[in-house]
Design a protein around this motif. Structure first.
Motif, PDB file in Angstrom:
ATOM      1  N   SER A  55      46.059 -33.281  46.286  1.00 14.15           N
ATOM      2  CA  SER A  55      46.290 -32.600  45.021  1.00 14.15           C
ATOM      3  C   SER A  55      47.609 -31.848  45.048  1.00 14.15           C
ATOM      4  O   SER A  55      48.355 -31.824  44.074  1.00 14.15           O
ATOM      5  CB  SER A  55      45.133 -31.634  44.731  1.00 14.15           C
ATOM      6  N   GLU A  59      50.818 -32.240  42.723  1.00 14.61           N
ATOM      7  CA  GLU A  59      51.317 -31.043  42.042  1.00 14.61           C
ATOM      8  C   GLU A  59      52.837 -30.934  42.146  1.00 14.61           C
ATOM      9  O   GLU A  59      53.527 -30.726  41.138  1.00 14.61           O
ATOM     10  CB  GLU A  59      50.646 -29.823  42.666  1.00 14.61           C
ATOM     11  N   HIS A  87      49.420 -25.669  31.315  1.00 16.38           N
ATOM     12  CA  HIS A  87      48.672 -26.794  31.873  1.00 16.38           C
ATOM     13  C   HIS A  87      48.331 -26.542  33.339  1.00 16.38           C
ATOM     14  O   HIS A  87      47.224 -26.845  33.788  1.00 16.38           O
ATOM     15  CB  HIS A  87      49.478 -28.081  31.723  1.00 16.38           C
ATOM     16  N   PHE A  88      49.278 -25.978  34.059  1.00 16.18           N
ATOM     17  CA  PHE A  88      49.032 -25.689  35.476  1.00 16.18           C
ATOM     18  C   PHE A  88      47.980 -24.593  35.641  1.00 16.18           C
ATOM     19  O   PHE A  88      47.160 -24.650  36.554  1.00 16.18           O
ATOM     20  CB  PHE A  88      50.337 -25.309  36.172  1.00 16.18           C
ATOM     21  N   LYS A  90      45.563 -24.032  33.598  1.00 18.59           N
ATOM     22  CA  LYS A  90      44.302 -24.672  33.243  1.00 18.59           C
ATOM     23  C   LYS A  90      43.761 -25.508  34.400  1.00 18.59           C
ATOM     24  O   LYS A  90      42.552 -25.523  34.671  1.00 18.59           O
ATOM     25  CB  LYS A  90      44.497 -25.550  32.001  1.00 18.59           C
ATOM     26  N   MET A  91      44.655 -26.197  35.096  1.00 20.75           N
ATOM     27  CA  MET A  91      44.242 -27.072  36.190  1.00 20.75           C
ATOM     28  C   MET A  91      43.938 -26.302  37.469  1.00 20.75           C
ATOM     29  O   MET A  91      42.941 -26.560  38.144  1.00 20.75           O
ATOM     30  CB  MET A  91      45.330 -28.119  36.480  1.00 20.75           C
ATOM     31  N   TYR A  92      44.834 -25.362  37.835  1.00 24.09           N
ATOM     32  CA  TYR A  92      44.792 -24.778  39.162  1.00 24.09           C
ATOM     33  C   TYR A  92      44.373 -23.311  39.226  1.00 24.09           C
ATOM     34  O   TYR A  92      44.117 -22.797  40.309  1.00 24.09           O
ATOM     35  CB  TYR A  92      46.173 -24.894  39.825  1.00 24.09           C
ATOM     36  N   GLN A 133      48.836 -41.166  35.779  1.00 23.18           N
ATOM     37  CA  GLN A 133      48.523 -39.813  35.338  1.00 23.18           C
ATOM     38  C   GLN A 133      49.792 -38.953  35.258  1.00 23.18           C
ATOM     39  O   GLN A 133      49.939 -38.135  34.351  1.00 23.18           O
ATOM     40  CB  GLN A 133      47.502 -39.174  36.282  1.00 23.18           C
ATOM     41  N   GLU A 221      40.347 -30.964  39.133  1.00 23.58           N
ATOM     42  CA  GLU A 221      41.336 -30.537  38.144  1.00 23.58           C
ATOM     43  C   GLU A 221      42.082 -31.721  37.546  1.00 23.58           C
ATOM     44  O   GLU A 221      42.454 -31.718  36.372  1.00 23.58           O
ATOM     45  CB  GLU A 221      42.336 -29.544  38.754  1.00 23.58           C
ATOM     46  N   HIS A 222      42.277 -32.778  38.348  1.00 20.79           N
ATOM     47  CA  HIS A 222      43.004 -33.943  37.847  1.00 20.79           C
ATOM     48  C   HIS A 222      42.067 -34.968  37.214  1.00 20.79           C
ATOM     49  O   HIS A 222      42.495 -35.767  36.382  1.00 20.79           O
ATOM     50  CB  HIS A 222      43.821 -34.570  38.970  1.00 20.79           C
ATOM     51  N   LYS A 224      39.763 -34.083  35.212  1.00 16.54           N
ATOM     52  CA  LYS A 224      39.714 -33.589  33.832  1.00 16.54           C
ATOM     53  C   LYS A 224      40.921 -34.063  33.039  1.00 16.54           C
ATOM     54  O   LYS A 224      40.808 -34.421  31.871  1.00 16.54           O
ATOM     55  CB  LYS A 224      39.649 -32.059  33.835  1.00 16.54           C
ATOM     56  N   GLY A 225      42.089 -34.067  33.682  1.00 17.73           N
ATOM     57  CA  GLY A 225      43.287 -34.541  33.012  1.00 17.73           C
ATOM     58  C   GLY A 225      43.202 -36.014  32.674  1.00 17.73           C
ATOM     59  O   GLY A 225      43.667 -36.456  31.611  1.00 17.73           O
TER      60      GLY A 225
END
Length: 246
Positions: A55, A59, A87-88, A90-92, A133, A221-222, A224-225
């Motif tokens: 991940s 990143e 976005h970051f 939200k993900m991390y 992605q 987290e990815h 979900k993306g």
């Protein structure tokens, strides 16, 4: 500095070496006064082979390529920067995103980044699904200010070529960010003249290609993306079905 180094080393694998490693060294050297080669070695000691590691590589790859796209039209747009930051987060989460964004701002200022070399290193170490992605996120940045301009499209297309993403996949992801009469067909990688059976086959193929499970190795987290691309495929299929009365 210790916490930053731990975050860096625990989350990165292949990106601590090669062209990306050189860019990272430059960025961190500008960020932390007195940063030395020994700090890089300490970071390597924290490195592992878990999902977090993969991940983290994704990143950094995302940050570097995002900095290239943001500079594509010759100016830095605040909405694009906000898109990356939000976005970051939200993900991390807040802390990890803040560490990442410190590097990101240095990447943007660095004019010595070789898109080809960075992309080649990414291509050799990330799966095809992961590279798709990345491309999806880059179009998201370009669209965050309301439109995707020609300079941004050309830059993303160049990156896609370096990442060995073919024209069909490029056009499929690109179509997810445009509202046009043929977007649904482009997303499914078929022509409007395709038969209903060809439509069904294309849908099954794209579902398999864009399924979120293909990014399980990168962490939740990815995944979900990736769900966003998956939903776009479903939406495109349902739209064409409705148009054809199926």
């Amino acid at each position: 500095m210790g916490n930053f180094i731990k975050w860096l080393g625990a989350g990165l694998g292949f990106t601590l070496g090669g062209p990306i490693g050189s860019v990272l060294g430059y960025a961190i050297g500008n960020l932390i006064e007195g940063f030395t080669r020994g700090d890089v070695e300490r970071a390597r000691k924290y490195r592992n082979t878990s999902r977090t590691n993969q991940s983290g590589d994704f990143e950094i790859s995302l940050l570097l390529l995002s900095s290239v796209v943001i500079k594509a039209d010759g100016k830095t747009n605040e909405r694009e920067l906000a898109y990356v930051r939000n976005h970051f987060k939200k993900m991390y989460g807040e802390e990890r995103a803040n560490n990442a964004f410190k590097l990101f701002k240095i990447f943007i200022k660095n004019n010595k980044v070789s898109t080809r070399q960075i992309s080649n290193q990414i291509r050799q170490n990330l799966t095809h699904a992961s590279r798709l992605q990345l491309l999806h996120f880059l179009f998201g940045i370009a669209k965050s200010d309301g439109m995707v301009n020609e300079a941004e499209v050309n830059t993303i297309k160049t990156i896609a070529g370096y990442l060995y993403i073919n024209q069909y996949d490029f056009e499929s992801i690109k179509a997810m960010f445009y509202d046009s009469s043929d977007s649904a067909y482009r997303i499914l990688e078929i022509e409007k003249s395709a038969t209903n059976n060809e439509l069904k086959k294309a849908y099954r193929k794209m579902v398999k290609k864009y399924h979120p499970d293909k990014l399980q190795h990168l962490g939740t987290e990815h995944v979900k993306g990736a769900e966003e691309k998956f939903k776009q495929v479903q939406k495109a299929y349902e739209q064409i079905q409705k148009e054809r009365g199926l």
